[in-house]
Scaffold this active site. Structure first.
Site, mmCIF file in Angstrom:
data_model
loop_
_atom_site.group_PDB
_atom_site.id
_atom_site.type_symbol
_atom_site.label_atom_id
_atom_site.label_comp_id
_atom_site.label_asym_id
_atom_site.label_seq_id
_atom_site.Cartn_x
_atom_site.Cartn_y
_atom_site.Cartn_z
ATOM 1 C CB SER A 258 2.684 -10.241 -9.486
ATOM 2 O OG SER A 258 2.004 -9.337 -8.656
ATOM 3 C CE LYS A 259 -0.396 -18.118 -6.178
ATOM 4 N NZ LYS A 259 -0.433 -17.890 -4.737
ATOM 5 N NE ARG A 260 3.640 -7.817 -4.741
ATOM 6 C CZ ARG A 260 3.037 -6.639 -4.803
ATOM 7 N NH1 ARG A 260 2.250 -6.248 -3.840
ATOM 8 N NH2 ARG A 260 3.245 -5.832 -5.831
#
Ligand code: GLU
Length: 461
Positions: free
Chosen positions: A233-235
């Site tokens: 994920s971007k996170r």
């Protein structure tokens, strides 16, 4: 080759994420490998987005990863006079012109290009226009539209851009505030950078920057554009290096992991920093994108934990013990052997702290896991543990061998098997049904604590 000088040039607008750390690492490794210099430049010209807090976080993260820089960091915000001087030179030499196009006008041009199916390239319509003193303008650098620009990229190979695809780029606002592509060139030249090693997202800037080098009459460095990091994920991609530190990763493991995202050396997986520096070469950087994989990162961390000496682990685990609520002095002699008892089973320092925590609690602060206590601390086993405690009292030299002898002797004389006391005493000593090898753990815990905890579990104390 003259001395290699490379730089890492973060914009201090956030944390140092793994992608940025890898760019820094490849620069650092290349410098170490070649005996060159690794420099830092803080690209803080965007005053709205840059913060000191971010600069400090980035410097802290680099320090934690062990990437020492060789000269004082350069701050772009302190170099405005140099940028203005270069702009004046370009103005005097007639290499830039004022562009008066408004954002709305540019949007119309963009829309037209889009509906005609072309990529938008500013057409230079303001070049040669008379001055319009009352209008806002930006400075555009004129780029010849003939021929092509070739980047002999050390990672991406030969990248050819026809010059008609490179627009006259904006290098400064009307008040002289310089923009990214312009200042990067001035700084890289002033810092004597020989190799620009950065993310592939900058590859499209390179032909523009090469034109500016030429315009300013400066030597063009070599370029290496690194593949991007994908996956997850971007996170996770944007999580700061410090979040990996807080999750109990070793700096060497983080370096090892990010180095392998885009670089390889045969099929070797585990590298110390020294080995990375020995073996790293830009020529071995892959072109394909690397993908983040948490399990792989944990595995690498575990390998690094296994390869670290117990004294080193002891020093590293103390802050994690503190976070877990137990204050242990750095020079507590139980720390190194305690770490050693769980070394092979800890993927992170957080796990290691959780596994060694019981050693350092007060004897009467051990909390029994409910299920484990129900299963193993039965009336029958309490009687056995009490007997075992008495047998252990006679073991004065308190070595693995003497403890084992005492426990085995007790089992034989009571006609029971080791398993009848092993798990119950483990619960008594640690509170849990799983943990380090029983005899090794007893040695580290010490005679007094072992006897106290065994008797407490039997209700004797
Ligand atoms: N400041 C730029 C960034 O953080 C890097 C510029 C460069 O390496 O040339 O993406």
């Amino acid at each position: 080759m003259s001395e290699v000088r490379v730089r890492f040039a973060p914009s201090p607008t956030g944390v140092l994420h793994l992608g940025g750390a890898r760019t820094a690492l490849f620069n650092w490794l290349f410098a170490r490998h070649t005996g060159g210099k690794f420099l830092l430049r803080i690209e803080d010209t965007d005053q709205k987005r840059s913060t000191d807090e971010s600069t400090n976080a980035i410097l802290d993260a680099l320090q934690w990863l062990g990437m020492k820089w060789d000269e004082e960091p350069i701050y772009q915000s302190a170099r405005m006079e140099e940028y203005k001087a270069s702009l004046s030179r370009l103005i005097d030499e007639g290499k830039v012109y004022k562009c008066y196009c408004t954002p709305e006008e540019r949007q119309v041009m963009r829309d037209e290009a889009k509906s005609a199916g072309r990529t938008f390239i500013y057409d230079g319509r303001c070049d040669g226009k008379p001055d319009q003193p009352d209008k806002q303008f930006v400075w555009r650098f004129r780029i010849s539209k003939d021929g092509e620009t070739v980047v002999e990229d050390l990672v991406q190979g030969r990248v050819v851009t026809p010059n008609y695809e490179i627009e006259d780029l904006v290098i400064a606002r009307s008040d002289g505030t310089p923009l990214y592509n312009f200042v990067v060139v001035i700084d890289d030249a002033a810092m004597g950078i020989t190799h620009v090693v950065r993310g592939k997202d900058h590859l499209t800037n390179t032909p523009k920057q090469m034109a500016i080098y030429q315009g300013l009459g400066l030597p063009i460095p070599s370029f290496a554009h690194l593949p991007l990091i994908l996956g997850l994920s971007k996170r996770l991609r944007s999580a700061g290096v410090e979040s990996y530190r807080d999750q109990g990763y070793l700096p060497g493991a983080v370096n090892n992991y990010i180095a392998r995202l885009g670089w390889s050396h045969g099929d070797q997986e585990i590298f110390s920093d020294t080995e990375l520096a020995d073996k790293f070469d830009l020529a071995d950087v892959n072109r394909s994108e690397g993908a983040l994989n948490v399990e792989k990162m944990e595995w690498i961390n575990q390998q690094h934990i296994m390869a670290t000496g117990r004294e080193g682990l002891a020093a590293m685990v103390v802050p994690f013990l503190s976070t877990a609520g137990v204050e242990v002095a750095l020079d507590d002699p139980r720390l190194p052997p305690a770490c050693e008892t769980v070394q092979l089973r800890s993927k992170t320092l957080v796990e290691m702290a959780a596994k060694v925590k019981f050693y350092f609690l007060e004897d009467d602060a051990i909390v029994y896991d409910e299920k484990a206590a129900k299963k193993f601390l039965t009336q029958e086993s309490k009687v056995r543990i009490a007997g075992m405690a008495t047998a252990l009292e006679g073991s004065l030299d308190w070595t693995v061998q003497s403890i084992e002898d005492a426990v085995n002797g007790f089992c034989e004389s009571s006609d029971i098997k080791l398993k009848h006391v092993a798990q119950p005493s483990r619960v008594a000593l640690t509170g849990e049904a799983t943990g380090p090898g029983l005899f090794e753990m007893m040695v580290v815990l010490g005679r007094a604590s072992v006897l106290n905890r065994l008797r407490r579990a039997c209700g004797d104390e």
